[in-house]
Design a protein around this motif. Structure first.
Motif: not given
Length: 164
Positions: A63, A66, A122, A125, A128-129, A136, A139-140
């Motif tokens: 995190c 990310a 979500a 993700i 940020c993705g 992204g 964070l999965l």
């Protein structure tokens, strides 16, 4: 000029690491694996206790990376502030779950709060993705772990209700 370009490279990762560490420490302090937790009937798919700190340490590190990746990719201050705000909200929700589940001993309330936490991940993700594909992807594992935690939480409620 965007703020990210004004800071030395190590400052954002240091701040993100401190924020992740603080969230983990507060959540860990709230988590009480004492007699109440031990007395709960848990589903067969509950991971062994040593898995939890390993998973959470990995997730918080991912995190932080990310967050910095998305923050640096932000094109303007408003977007970078949104990244920070989304991560701050998520950290608050993460701590709130521990408070509800362990301190208040309300897995039923914690489950519904976890649904909100899951949604915040979500959103992280997706948001940020769009700024950084790496962010992204990093964070999965977080949403995967919280999905498993949600299933565990639900089963604990189902097996042990009522609470309060």
């Amino acid at each position: 000029m965007k703020r990210a370009s004004l800071l030395p490279a190590g400052i954002p990762i240091g701040i993100a690491s401190l924020a992740a560490f603080a969230t983990a420490m507060i959540g860990g302090t709230i988590t009480d694996l004492g007699p109440w937790y031990d007395s709960l009937i848990k589903p067969d798919f509950t991971p062994p206790r040593p898995v939890f700190p390993i998973a959470w340490t990995t997730i918080f590190a991912l995190c932080a990376i990310a967050g910095v990746s998305a923050w640096r990719a932000a094109k303007d201050s408003r977007t970078s502030d949104t990244v920070i705000g989304l991560f701050a909200l998520n950290g608050f929700l993460n701590i709130l779950w521990s408070l509800m589940f362990f301190r208040m001993q309300r897995p039923d309330w914690a489950f519904w709060e976890l649904c909100v936490l899951w949604c915040s991940i979500a959103v992280l993700i997706v948001y940020c993705g769009r700024l950084s594909r790496l962010a992204g992807l990093l964070l999965l594992p977080y949403i995967g772990w919280v999905t498993v935690a949600g299933a565990l939480n639900w089963e604990i409620v189902r097996l042990n209700a009522p609470f309060g």
